[in-house]
Design a protein around this motif. Structure first.
Motif, PDB file in Angstrom:
ATOM      1  N   LEU A 101       0.824  -1.208   0.000  1.00 55.71           N
ATOM      2  CA  LEU A 101       0.000   0.000   0.000  1.00 55.71           C
ATOM      3  C   LEU A 101       0.857   1.256   0.000  1.00 55.71           C
ATOM      4  CD1 LEU A 101      -2.838  -1.052   2.490  1.00 55.71           C
ATOM      5  CD2 LEU A 101      -2.878  -1.067  -0.006  1.00 55.71           C
ATOM      6  N   GLN A 102       2.001   1.204   0.683  1.00 58.46           N
ATOM      7  CA  GLN A 102       2.923   2.327   0.640  1.00 58.46           C
ATOM      8  C   GLN A 102       3.450   2.554  -0.771  1.00 58.46           C
ATOM      9  OE1 GLN A 102       5.989   1.542   3.534  1.00 58.46           O
ATOM     10  NE2 GLN A 102       4.588   1.690   5.276  1.00 58.46           N
ATOM     11  N   LEU A 104       1.823   1.891  -3.522  1.00 58.59           N
ATOM     12  CA  LEU A 104       0.743   2.508  -4.296  1.00 58.59           C
ATOM     13  C   LEU A 104       0.587   3.991  -3.951  1.00 58.59           C
ATOM     14  CD1 LEU A 104      -2.048  -0.242  -4.283  1.00 58.59           C
ATOM     15  CD2 LEU A 104      -0.164   0.101  -5.895  1.00 58.59           C
ATOM     16  N   GLU A 105       0.847   4.340  -2.695  1.00 57.92           N
ATOM     17  CA  GLU A 105       0.790   5.757  -2.311  1.00 57.92           C
ATOM     18  C   GLU A 105       1.921   6.542  -2.966  1.00 57.92           C
ATOM     19  OE1 GLU A 105       0.860   5.957   1.905  1.00 57.92           O
ATOM     20  OE2 GLU A 105      -1.156   5.090   2.166  1.00 57.92           O
ATOM     21  N   GLN A 106       3.079   5.909  -3.081  1.00 53.88           N
ATOM     22  CA  GLN A 106       4.228   6.582  -3.688  1.00 53.88           C
ATOM     23  C   GLN A 106       4.083   6.706  -5.202  1.00 53.88           C
ATOM     24  OE1 GLN A 106       7.940   4.749  -2.666  1.00 53.88           O
ATOM     25  NE2 GLN A 106       9.188   6.258  -3.796  1.00 53.88           N
ATOM     26  N   TYR A 107       3.426   5.686  -5.805  1.00 56.28           N
ATOM     27  CA  TYR A 107       3.216   5.688  -7.260  1.00 56.28           C
ATOM     28  C   TYR A 107       1.722   5.494  -7.525  1.00 56.28           C
ATOM     29  CZ  TYR A 107       8.274   4.877  -7.350  1.00 56.28           C
ATOM     30  OH  TYR A 107       9.637   4.976  -7.166  1.00 56.28           O
ATOM     31  N   PRO A 108       0.919   6.556  -7.440  1.00 61.61           N
ATOM     32  CA  PRO A 108      -0.548   6.446  -7.583  1.00 61.61           C
ATOM     33  C   PRO A 108      -0.991   5.817  -8.894  1.00 61.61           C
ATOM     34  CG  PRO A 108       0.084   8.613  -6.747  1.00 61.61           C
ATOM     35  CD  PRO A 108       1.341   7.934  -7.166  1.00 61.61           C
ATOM     36  N   SER A 111      -1.962   1.946  -8.975  1.00 53.96           N
ATOM     37  CA  SER A 111      -3.296   1.480  -8.590  1.00 53.96           C
ATOM     38  C   SER A 111      -4.219   1.435  -9.806  1.00 53.96           C
ATOM     39  CB  SER A 111      -3.878   2.397  -7.513  1.00 53.96           C
ATOM     40  OG  SER A 111      -5.176   1.983  -7.154  1.00 53.96           O
ATOM     41  N   TYR A 168      -4.627  -7.466  -2.760  1.00 56.76           N
ATOM     42  CA  TYR A 168      -5.142  -6.148  -3.139  1.00 56.76           C
ATOM     43  C   TYR A 168      -6.256  -6.281  -4.170  1.00 56.76           C
ATOM     44  CZ  TYR A 168      -5.292  -1.419  -5.035  1.00 56.76           C
ATOM     45  OH  TYR A 168      -5.721  -0.186  -5.459  1.00 56.76           O
TER      46      TYR A 168
END
Length: 337
Positions: A101-102, A104-108, A111, A168
């Motif tokens: 999840l981190q 995905l937050e770093q590379y939106p 997702s 996910y």
């Protein structure tokens, strides 16, 4: 019932937060053991006795509470759940799902890339119903394209993020039934969209008479019926269909009552008759067929347990049959029963 070391109701609520593990994400040599462990944990949470669990799954009674305890371990505000049951998985402070999840937050864009490929968005792929193995390969290629190095996550893990990717995908599928429907055929899409949208928050019922469901079952058979004419003569004809409308207790799967109709389809009145039959005390019929007899307990709950006569249920589950959803039926059940 299982030993009360844990509160069953609490466990049922917590289990709804656990992510299902894609079986193909587990090494083949460990899959059978994982299935047995998961079955044992689920049986415990569903209220089975420890002896029954050991007999059915082969998992020793003394290990079951250990597996439950592992499932409840929390890391980065998320329980391990079923992941803790995978053989040889070490439960440490780092949590692969948290790292995923981190990422995905770093590379939106990742997702959207995962969602677009898995659910067949033409912007990302022309492949229909992409499998998880192919999705994982494309995911890794996209990570490289974004500049993620080989020594960084997900490349620095044993399965290169495959398990977390599967979890996910499972999560986003359960959260949006419309996305899941995209991957189904027309018949399954209709069924999915008619059974509710979103996460399920209701726990499985454990108590008799808490929840009942009403189901209509068509019986294809050939039999003779007698019809009384206006002049008191009897006309015999052949019928090829009948309907059995059953009132089923969800917790025990016991048939509480029923109605039968010889019409081409059953009506709201047959539904109401089945509910009435499920509530009123049963009376034994005079059986005239040779060797046909009632079991020792009488065959019905109100005969076996007279103290349960006229007991009412808390919730009635109806399907989308018009006879179930007619205004007259619902009004009778809610306001006049």
């Amino acid at each position: 019932m299982a030993a009360k070391k844990y509160n069953i109701h609490d466990l049922q609520s917590l289990r709804q937060q656990w992510q299902e593990i894609a079986i193909e994400a587990i090494p083949e040599k460990n899959r059978n053991l994982y299935k047995k462990r998961k079955e044992a944990v689920d049986m415990y949470i569903d209220g089975y006795g420890l002896l029954d669990i050991e007999r059915i799954t082969g998992i020793s009674q003394k290990h079951i509470s250990t597996f439950i305890k592992k499932c409840l371990i929390t890391s980065q505000n998320e329980m391990y759940g079923y992941q803790a049951l995978i053989p040889n998985v070490k439960l440490g402070k780092s949590h692969s799902v948290g790292r995923f999840l981190q990422l995905l937050e770093q590379y939106p864009s990742l997702s959207e890339f995962i969602t677009g490929n898995y659910f067949g968005n033409k912007k990302y792929t022309l492949e229909k119903n992409m499998n998880l193995t192919t999705l994982h390969e494309k995911f890794l290629a996209e990570c490289l394209r974004l500049g993620i190095q080989q020594h960084e996550y997900p490349f620095n893990t044993a399965n290169r993020g495959y398990v977390s990717l599967c979890k996910y995908v499972r999560k986003i599928t359960l959260e949006d039934i419309n996305k899941q429907a995209v991957r189904e055929n027309k018949n399954n899409r209709q069924k999915l969209r008619s059974t509710g949208i979103g996460k399920r928050y209701t726990a499985n019922t454990l108590f008799p008479f808490d929840v009942v469901q009403i189901d209509g079952h068509v019986l294809d058979l050939i039999y003779n019926i007698e019809i009384m004419n206006s002049d008191n003569t009897i006309h015999k004809t052949t019928a090829t269909r009948a309907w059995l409308i059953a009132v089923i207790d969800v917790a025990t799967r016991c048939i509480l009552g029923y109605s039968v109709t010889q019409e081409f389809t059953y009506s709201q009145y047959d539904v109401m008759e089945a509910i009435k039959h499920a509530i009123e005390p049963h009376e034994k019929m005079d059986l005239t067929i040779k060797n046909l007899k009632y079991p020792p307990n009488g065959g019905y709950y109100s005969i076996a347990y007279p103290e349960l006569q006229y007991v009412l249920f808390n919730t009635i589950m109806l399907d989308n049959a018009k006879s179930h959803l007619s205004e007259h039926t619902v009004n009778k059940i809610v306001n006049e029963s």
